[in-house]
Design a protein around this motif. Structure first.
Motif, mmCIF file in Angstrom:
data_model
loop_
_atom_site.group_PDB
_atom_site.id
_atom_site.type_symbol
_atom_site.label_atom_id
_atom_site.label_comp_id
_atom_site.label_asym_id
_atom_site.label_seq_id
_atom_site.Cartn_x
_atom_site.Cartn_y
_atom_site.Cartn_z
ATOM 1 N N ARG A 76 4.721 41.570 -7.845
ATOM 2 C CA ARG A 76 3.730 41.831 -6.900
ATOM 3 C C ARG A 76 4.128 42.669 -5.559
ATOM 4 O O ARG A 76 3.248 42.702 -4.864
ATOM 5 N N LEU A 78 6.441 41.567 -3.288
ATOM 6 C CA LEU A 78 6.651 40.780 -2.267
ATOM 7 C C LEU A 78 8.177 40.739 -1.648
ATOM 8 O O LEU A 78 8.866 41.056 -2.451
ATOM 9 N N ALA A 82 9.387 35.632 0.523
ATOM 10 C CA ALA A 82 8.196 34.901 -0.528
ATOM 11 C C ALA A 82 8.716 34.064 -1.413
ATOM 12 O O ALA A 82 8.144 33.107 -1.967
ATOM 13 N N TYR A 135 1.727 32.641 -5.290
ATOM 14 C CA TYR A 135 1.800 33.704 -4.632
ATOM 15 C C TYR A 135 0.360 34.406 -3.983
ATOM 16 O O TYR A 135 0.294 34.731 -2.927
ATOM 17 N N GLU A 136 -0.548 34.167 -4.816
ATOM 18 C CA GLU A 136 -1.968 34.728 -4.596
ATOM 19 C C GLU A 136 -2.219 33.745 -3.231
ATOM 20 O O GLU A 136 -2.996 34.393 -2.284
ATOM 21 N N GLU A 139 0.083 34.862 -0.197
ATOM 22 C CA GLU A 139 -0.314 36.130 0.617
ATOM 23 C C GLU A 139 -1.638 35.993 1.538
ATOM 24 O O GLU A 139 -1.813 37.003 2.442
ATOM 25 N N LYS A 140 -2.390 34.837 1.222
ATOM 26 C CA LYS A 140 -3.549 34.602 2.234
ATOM 27 C C LYS A 140 -3.128 34.083 3.530
ATOM 28 O O LYS A 140 -3.918 33.849 4.341
#
Length: 332
Positions: A76, A78, A82, A135-136, A139-140
């Motif tokens: 991704r 990252l 992360a 991870y989704e 990331e927010k």
């Protein structure tokens, strides 16, 4: 009332028989462990790149799950931070095991709950899917890479025990450094003696599953399930002089994974080298699952073996085309 002499006499043979049964069971267990694992169950060890002697030991199952979590994160785009947060979270939530139970309806590596919108039970029990969802959400979180790990993890997990993530940060950081490729030759695994043959197509399929189809040349990716391996003979004869030294079969099947040439060849640019070690450590982590007996990269070789340091250290090998590709050889 004191125990009678006759009761003691009758009880003694039963205690002796029970003791003998325990000793036989223990002896049988040790024999099985010796035969299947060279004196013990297969283990993986990650070592600090700082030379301070710090290590962390985990099982092959945990190593595979850690490698999948890392691969999803780097795929991704990252940063290592992360991956460290994700690994510490999974260490706390499931001990890096893909468990089918938990608090209320919690499941999987990250103990995600279907009732809270994380996905179906089947999806959550897919390590790739559950890692993507973690991870989704991470990331927010604004500025997550600069937050304390406990804070970043808690913003995703909403745990009842948010401070528990902190105790796993040192081990997670060691794992992340190895699995993202920043710490070369820092992950090793032992493997069971007399392992079953491996299948190169299984290695290719697992690489594509964790890193995406771009990880392999199109011909290899397209033919993973339909064509026999054709890289083995050329690979073994061409660039793994260490293979013969370490006892690999000349006919062993080798999967060749290219490292981006523009990065690997650039003097002073470590991006390609880091990618190479990421792939190499991924392969070592999967050694037991995919029956991998040797991994070669950057003039270093890790190999399984029955004795000595083999399987425990990365040894010097053939430096030809050292940074151009990772070679993964399956057991035959």
């Amino acid at each position: 009332m004191p125990e009678s002499t006759s009761s003691v006499t009758r009880g003694r043979p039963l205690r002796i028989a029970a003791g003998v049964a325990v000793l036989l069971a223990l002896a049988g267990y040790l024999v099985v462990q010796y035969v299947s694992g060279g004196g013990g169950a297969p283990r993986c060890t990650v070592r600090s790149a700082e030379g301070d002697g710090t290590t962390y030991e985990l099982s092959p199952e945990q190593a595979v799950n850690a490698a999948k979590i890392s691969a999803v994160g780097t795929s991704r785009g990252l940063p290592e931070r992360a991956v460290t947060i994700a690994l510490a979270t999974a260490l706390q939530e499931s001990a890096l095991r893909n468990i089918k139970y938990g608090d209320r309806d919690s499941l999987g590596l990250f103990q995600q709950r279907p009732s809270q919108g994380w996905g179906t039970p089947k999806q959550i029990l897919d390590p790739g899917y559950s890692s993507e969802k973690f991870y989704e959400h991470l990331e927010k979180v604004p500025g997550y890479s600069r937050l304390p790990l406990t804070v970043a993890a808690q913003r995703v997990q909403r745990s009842g025990f948010p401070q528990a993530y902190a105790k796993h940060e040192p081990d997670a950081a060691l794992l992340a450094a190895a699995l993202t490729g920043r710490a070369p030759a820092s992950l090793t695994c032992s493997a069971p003696r007399g392992a079953q043959p491996g299948k190169p197509d299984d290695v290719r399929a697992a690489l594509i599953r964790d890193f995406g189809s771009d990880v392999l040349p199109k011909a290899q990716a397209a033919g993973a399930q339909n064509e026999p391996d054709t890289t083995g003979a050329a690979g073994t004869a061409g660039a793994t002089g260490a293979s013969a030294r370490l006892g690999s079969s000349p006919a062993a099947a080798t999967v060749t994974v290219p490292v981006p040439a523009a990065q690997a060849a650039a003097a002073g640019d470590t991006a390609g080298d880091r990618r190479g070690w990421e792939l190499a450590h991924w392969a070592v982590a999967h050694a037991s699952e995919l029956r991998i007996e040797e991994v070669a990269y950057a003039g270093r070789v890790w190999a399984t073996g029955d004795s000595g340091d083999s399987g425990q250290t990365w040894q010097s090998g053939n430096a030809q085309n050292a940074s151009a590709e990772v070679r993964i050889t399956t057991a035959q």
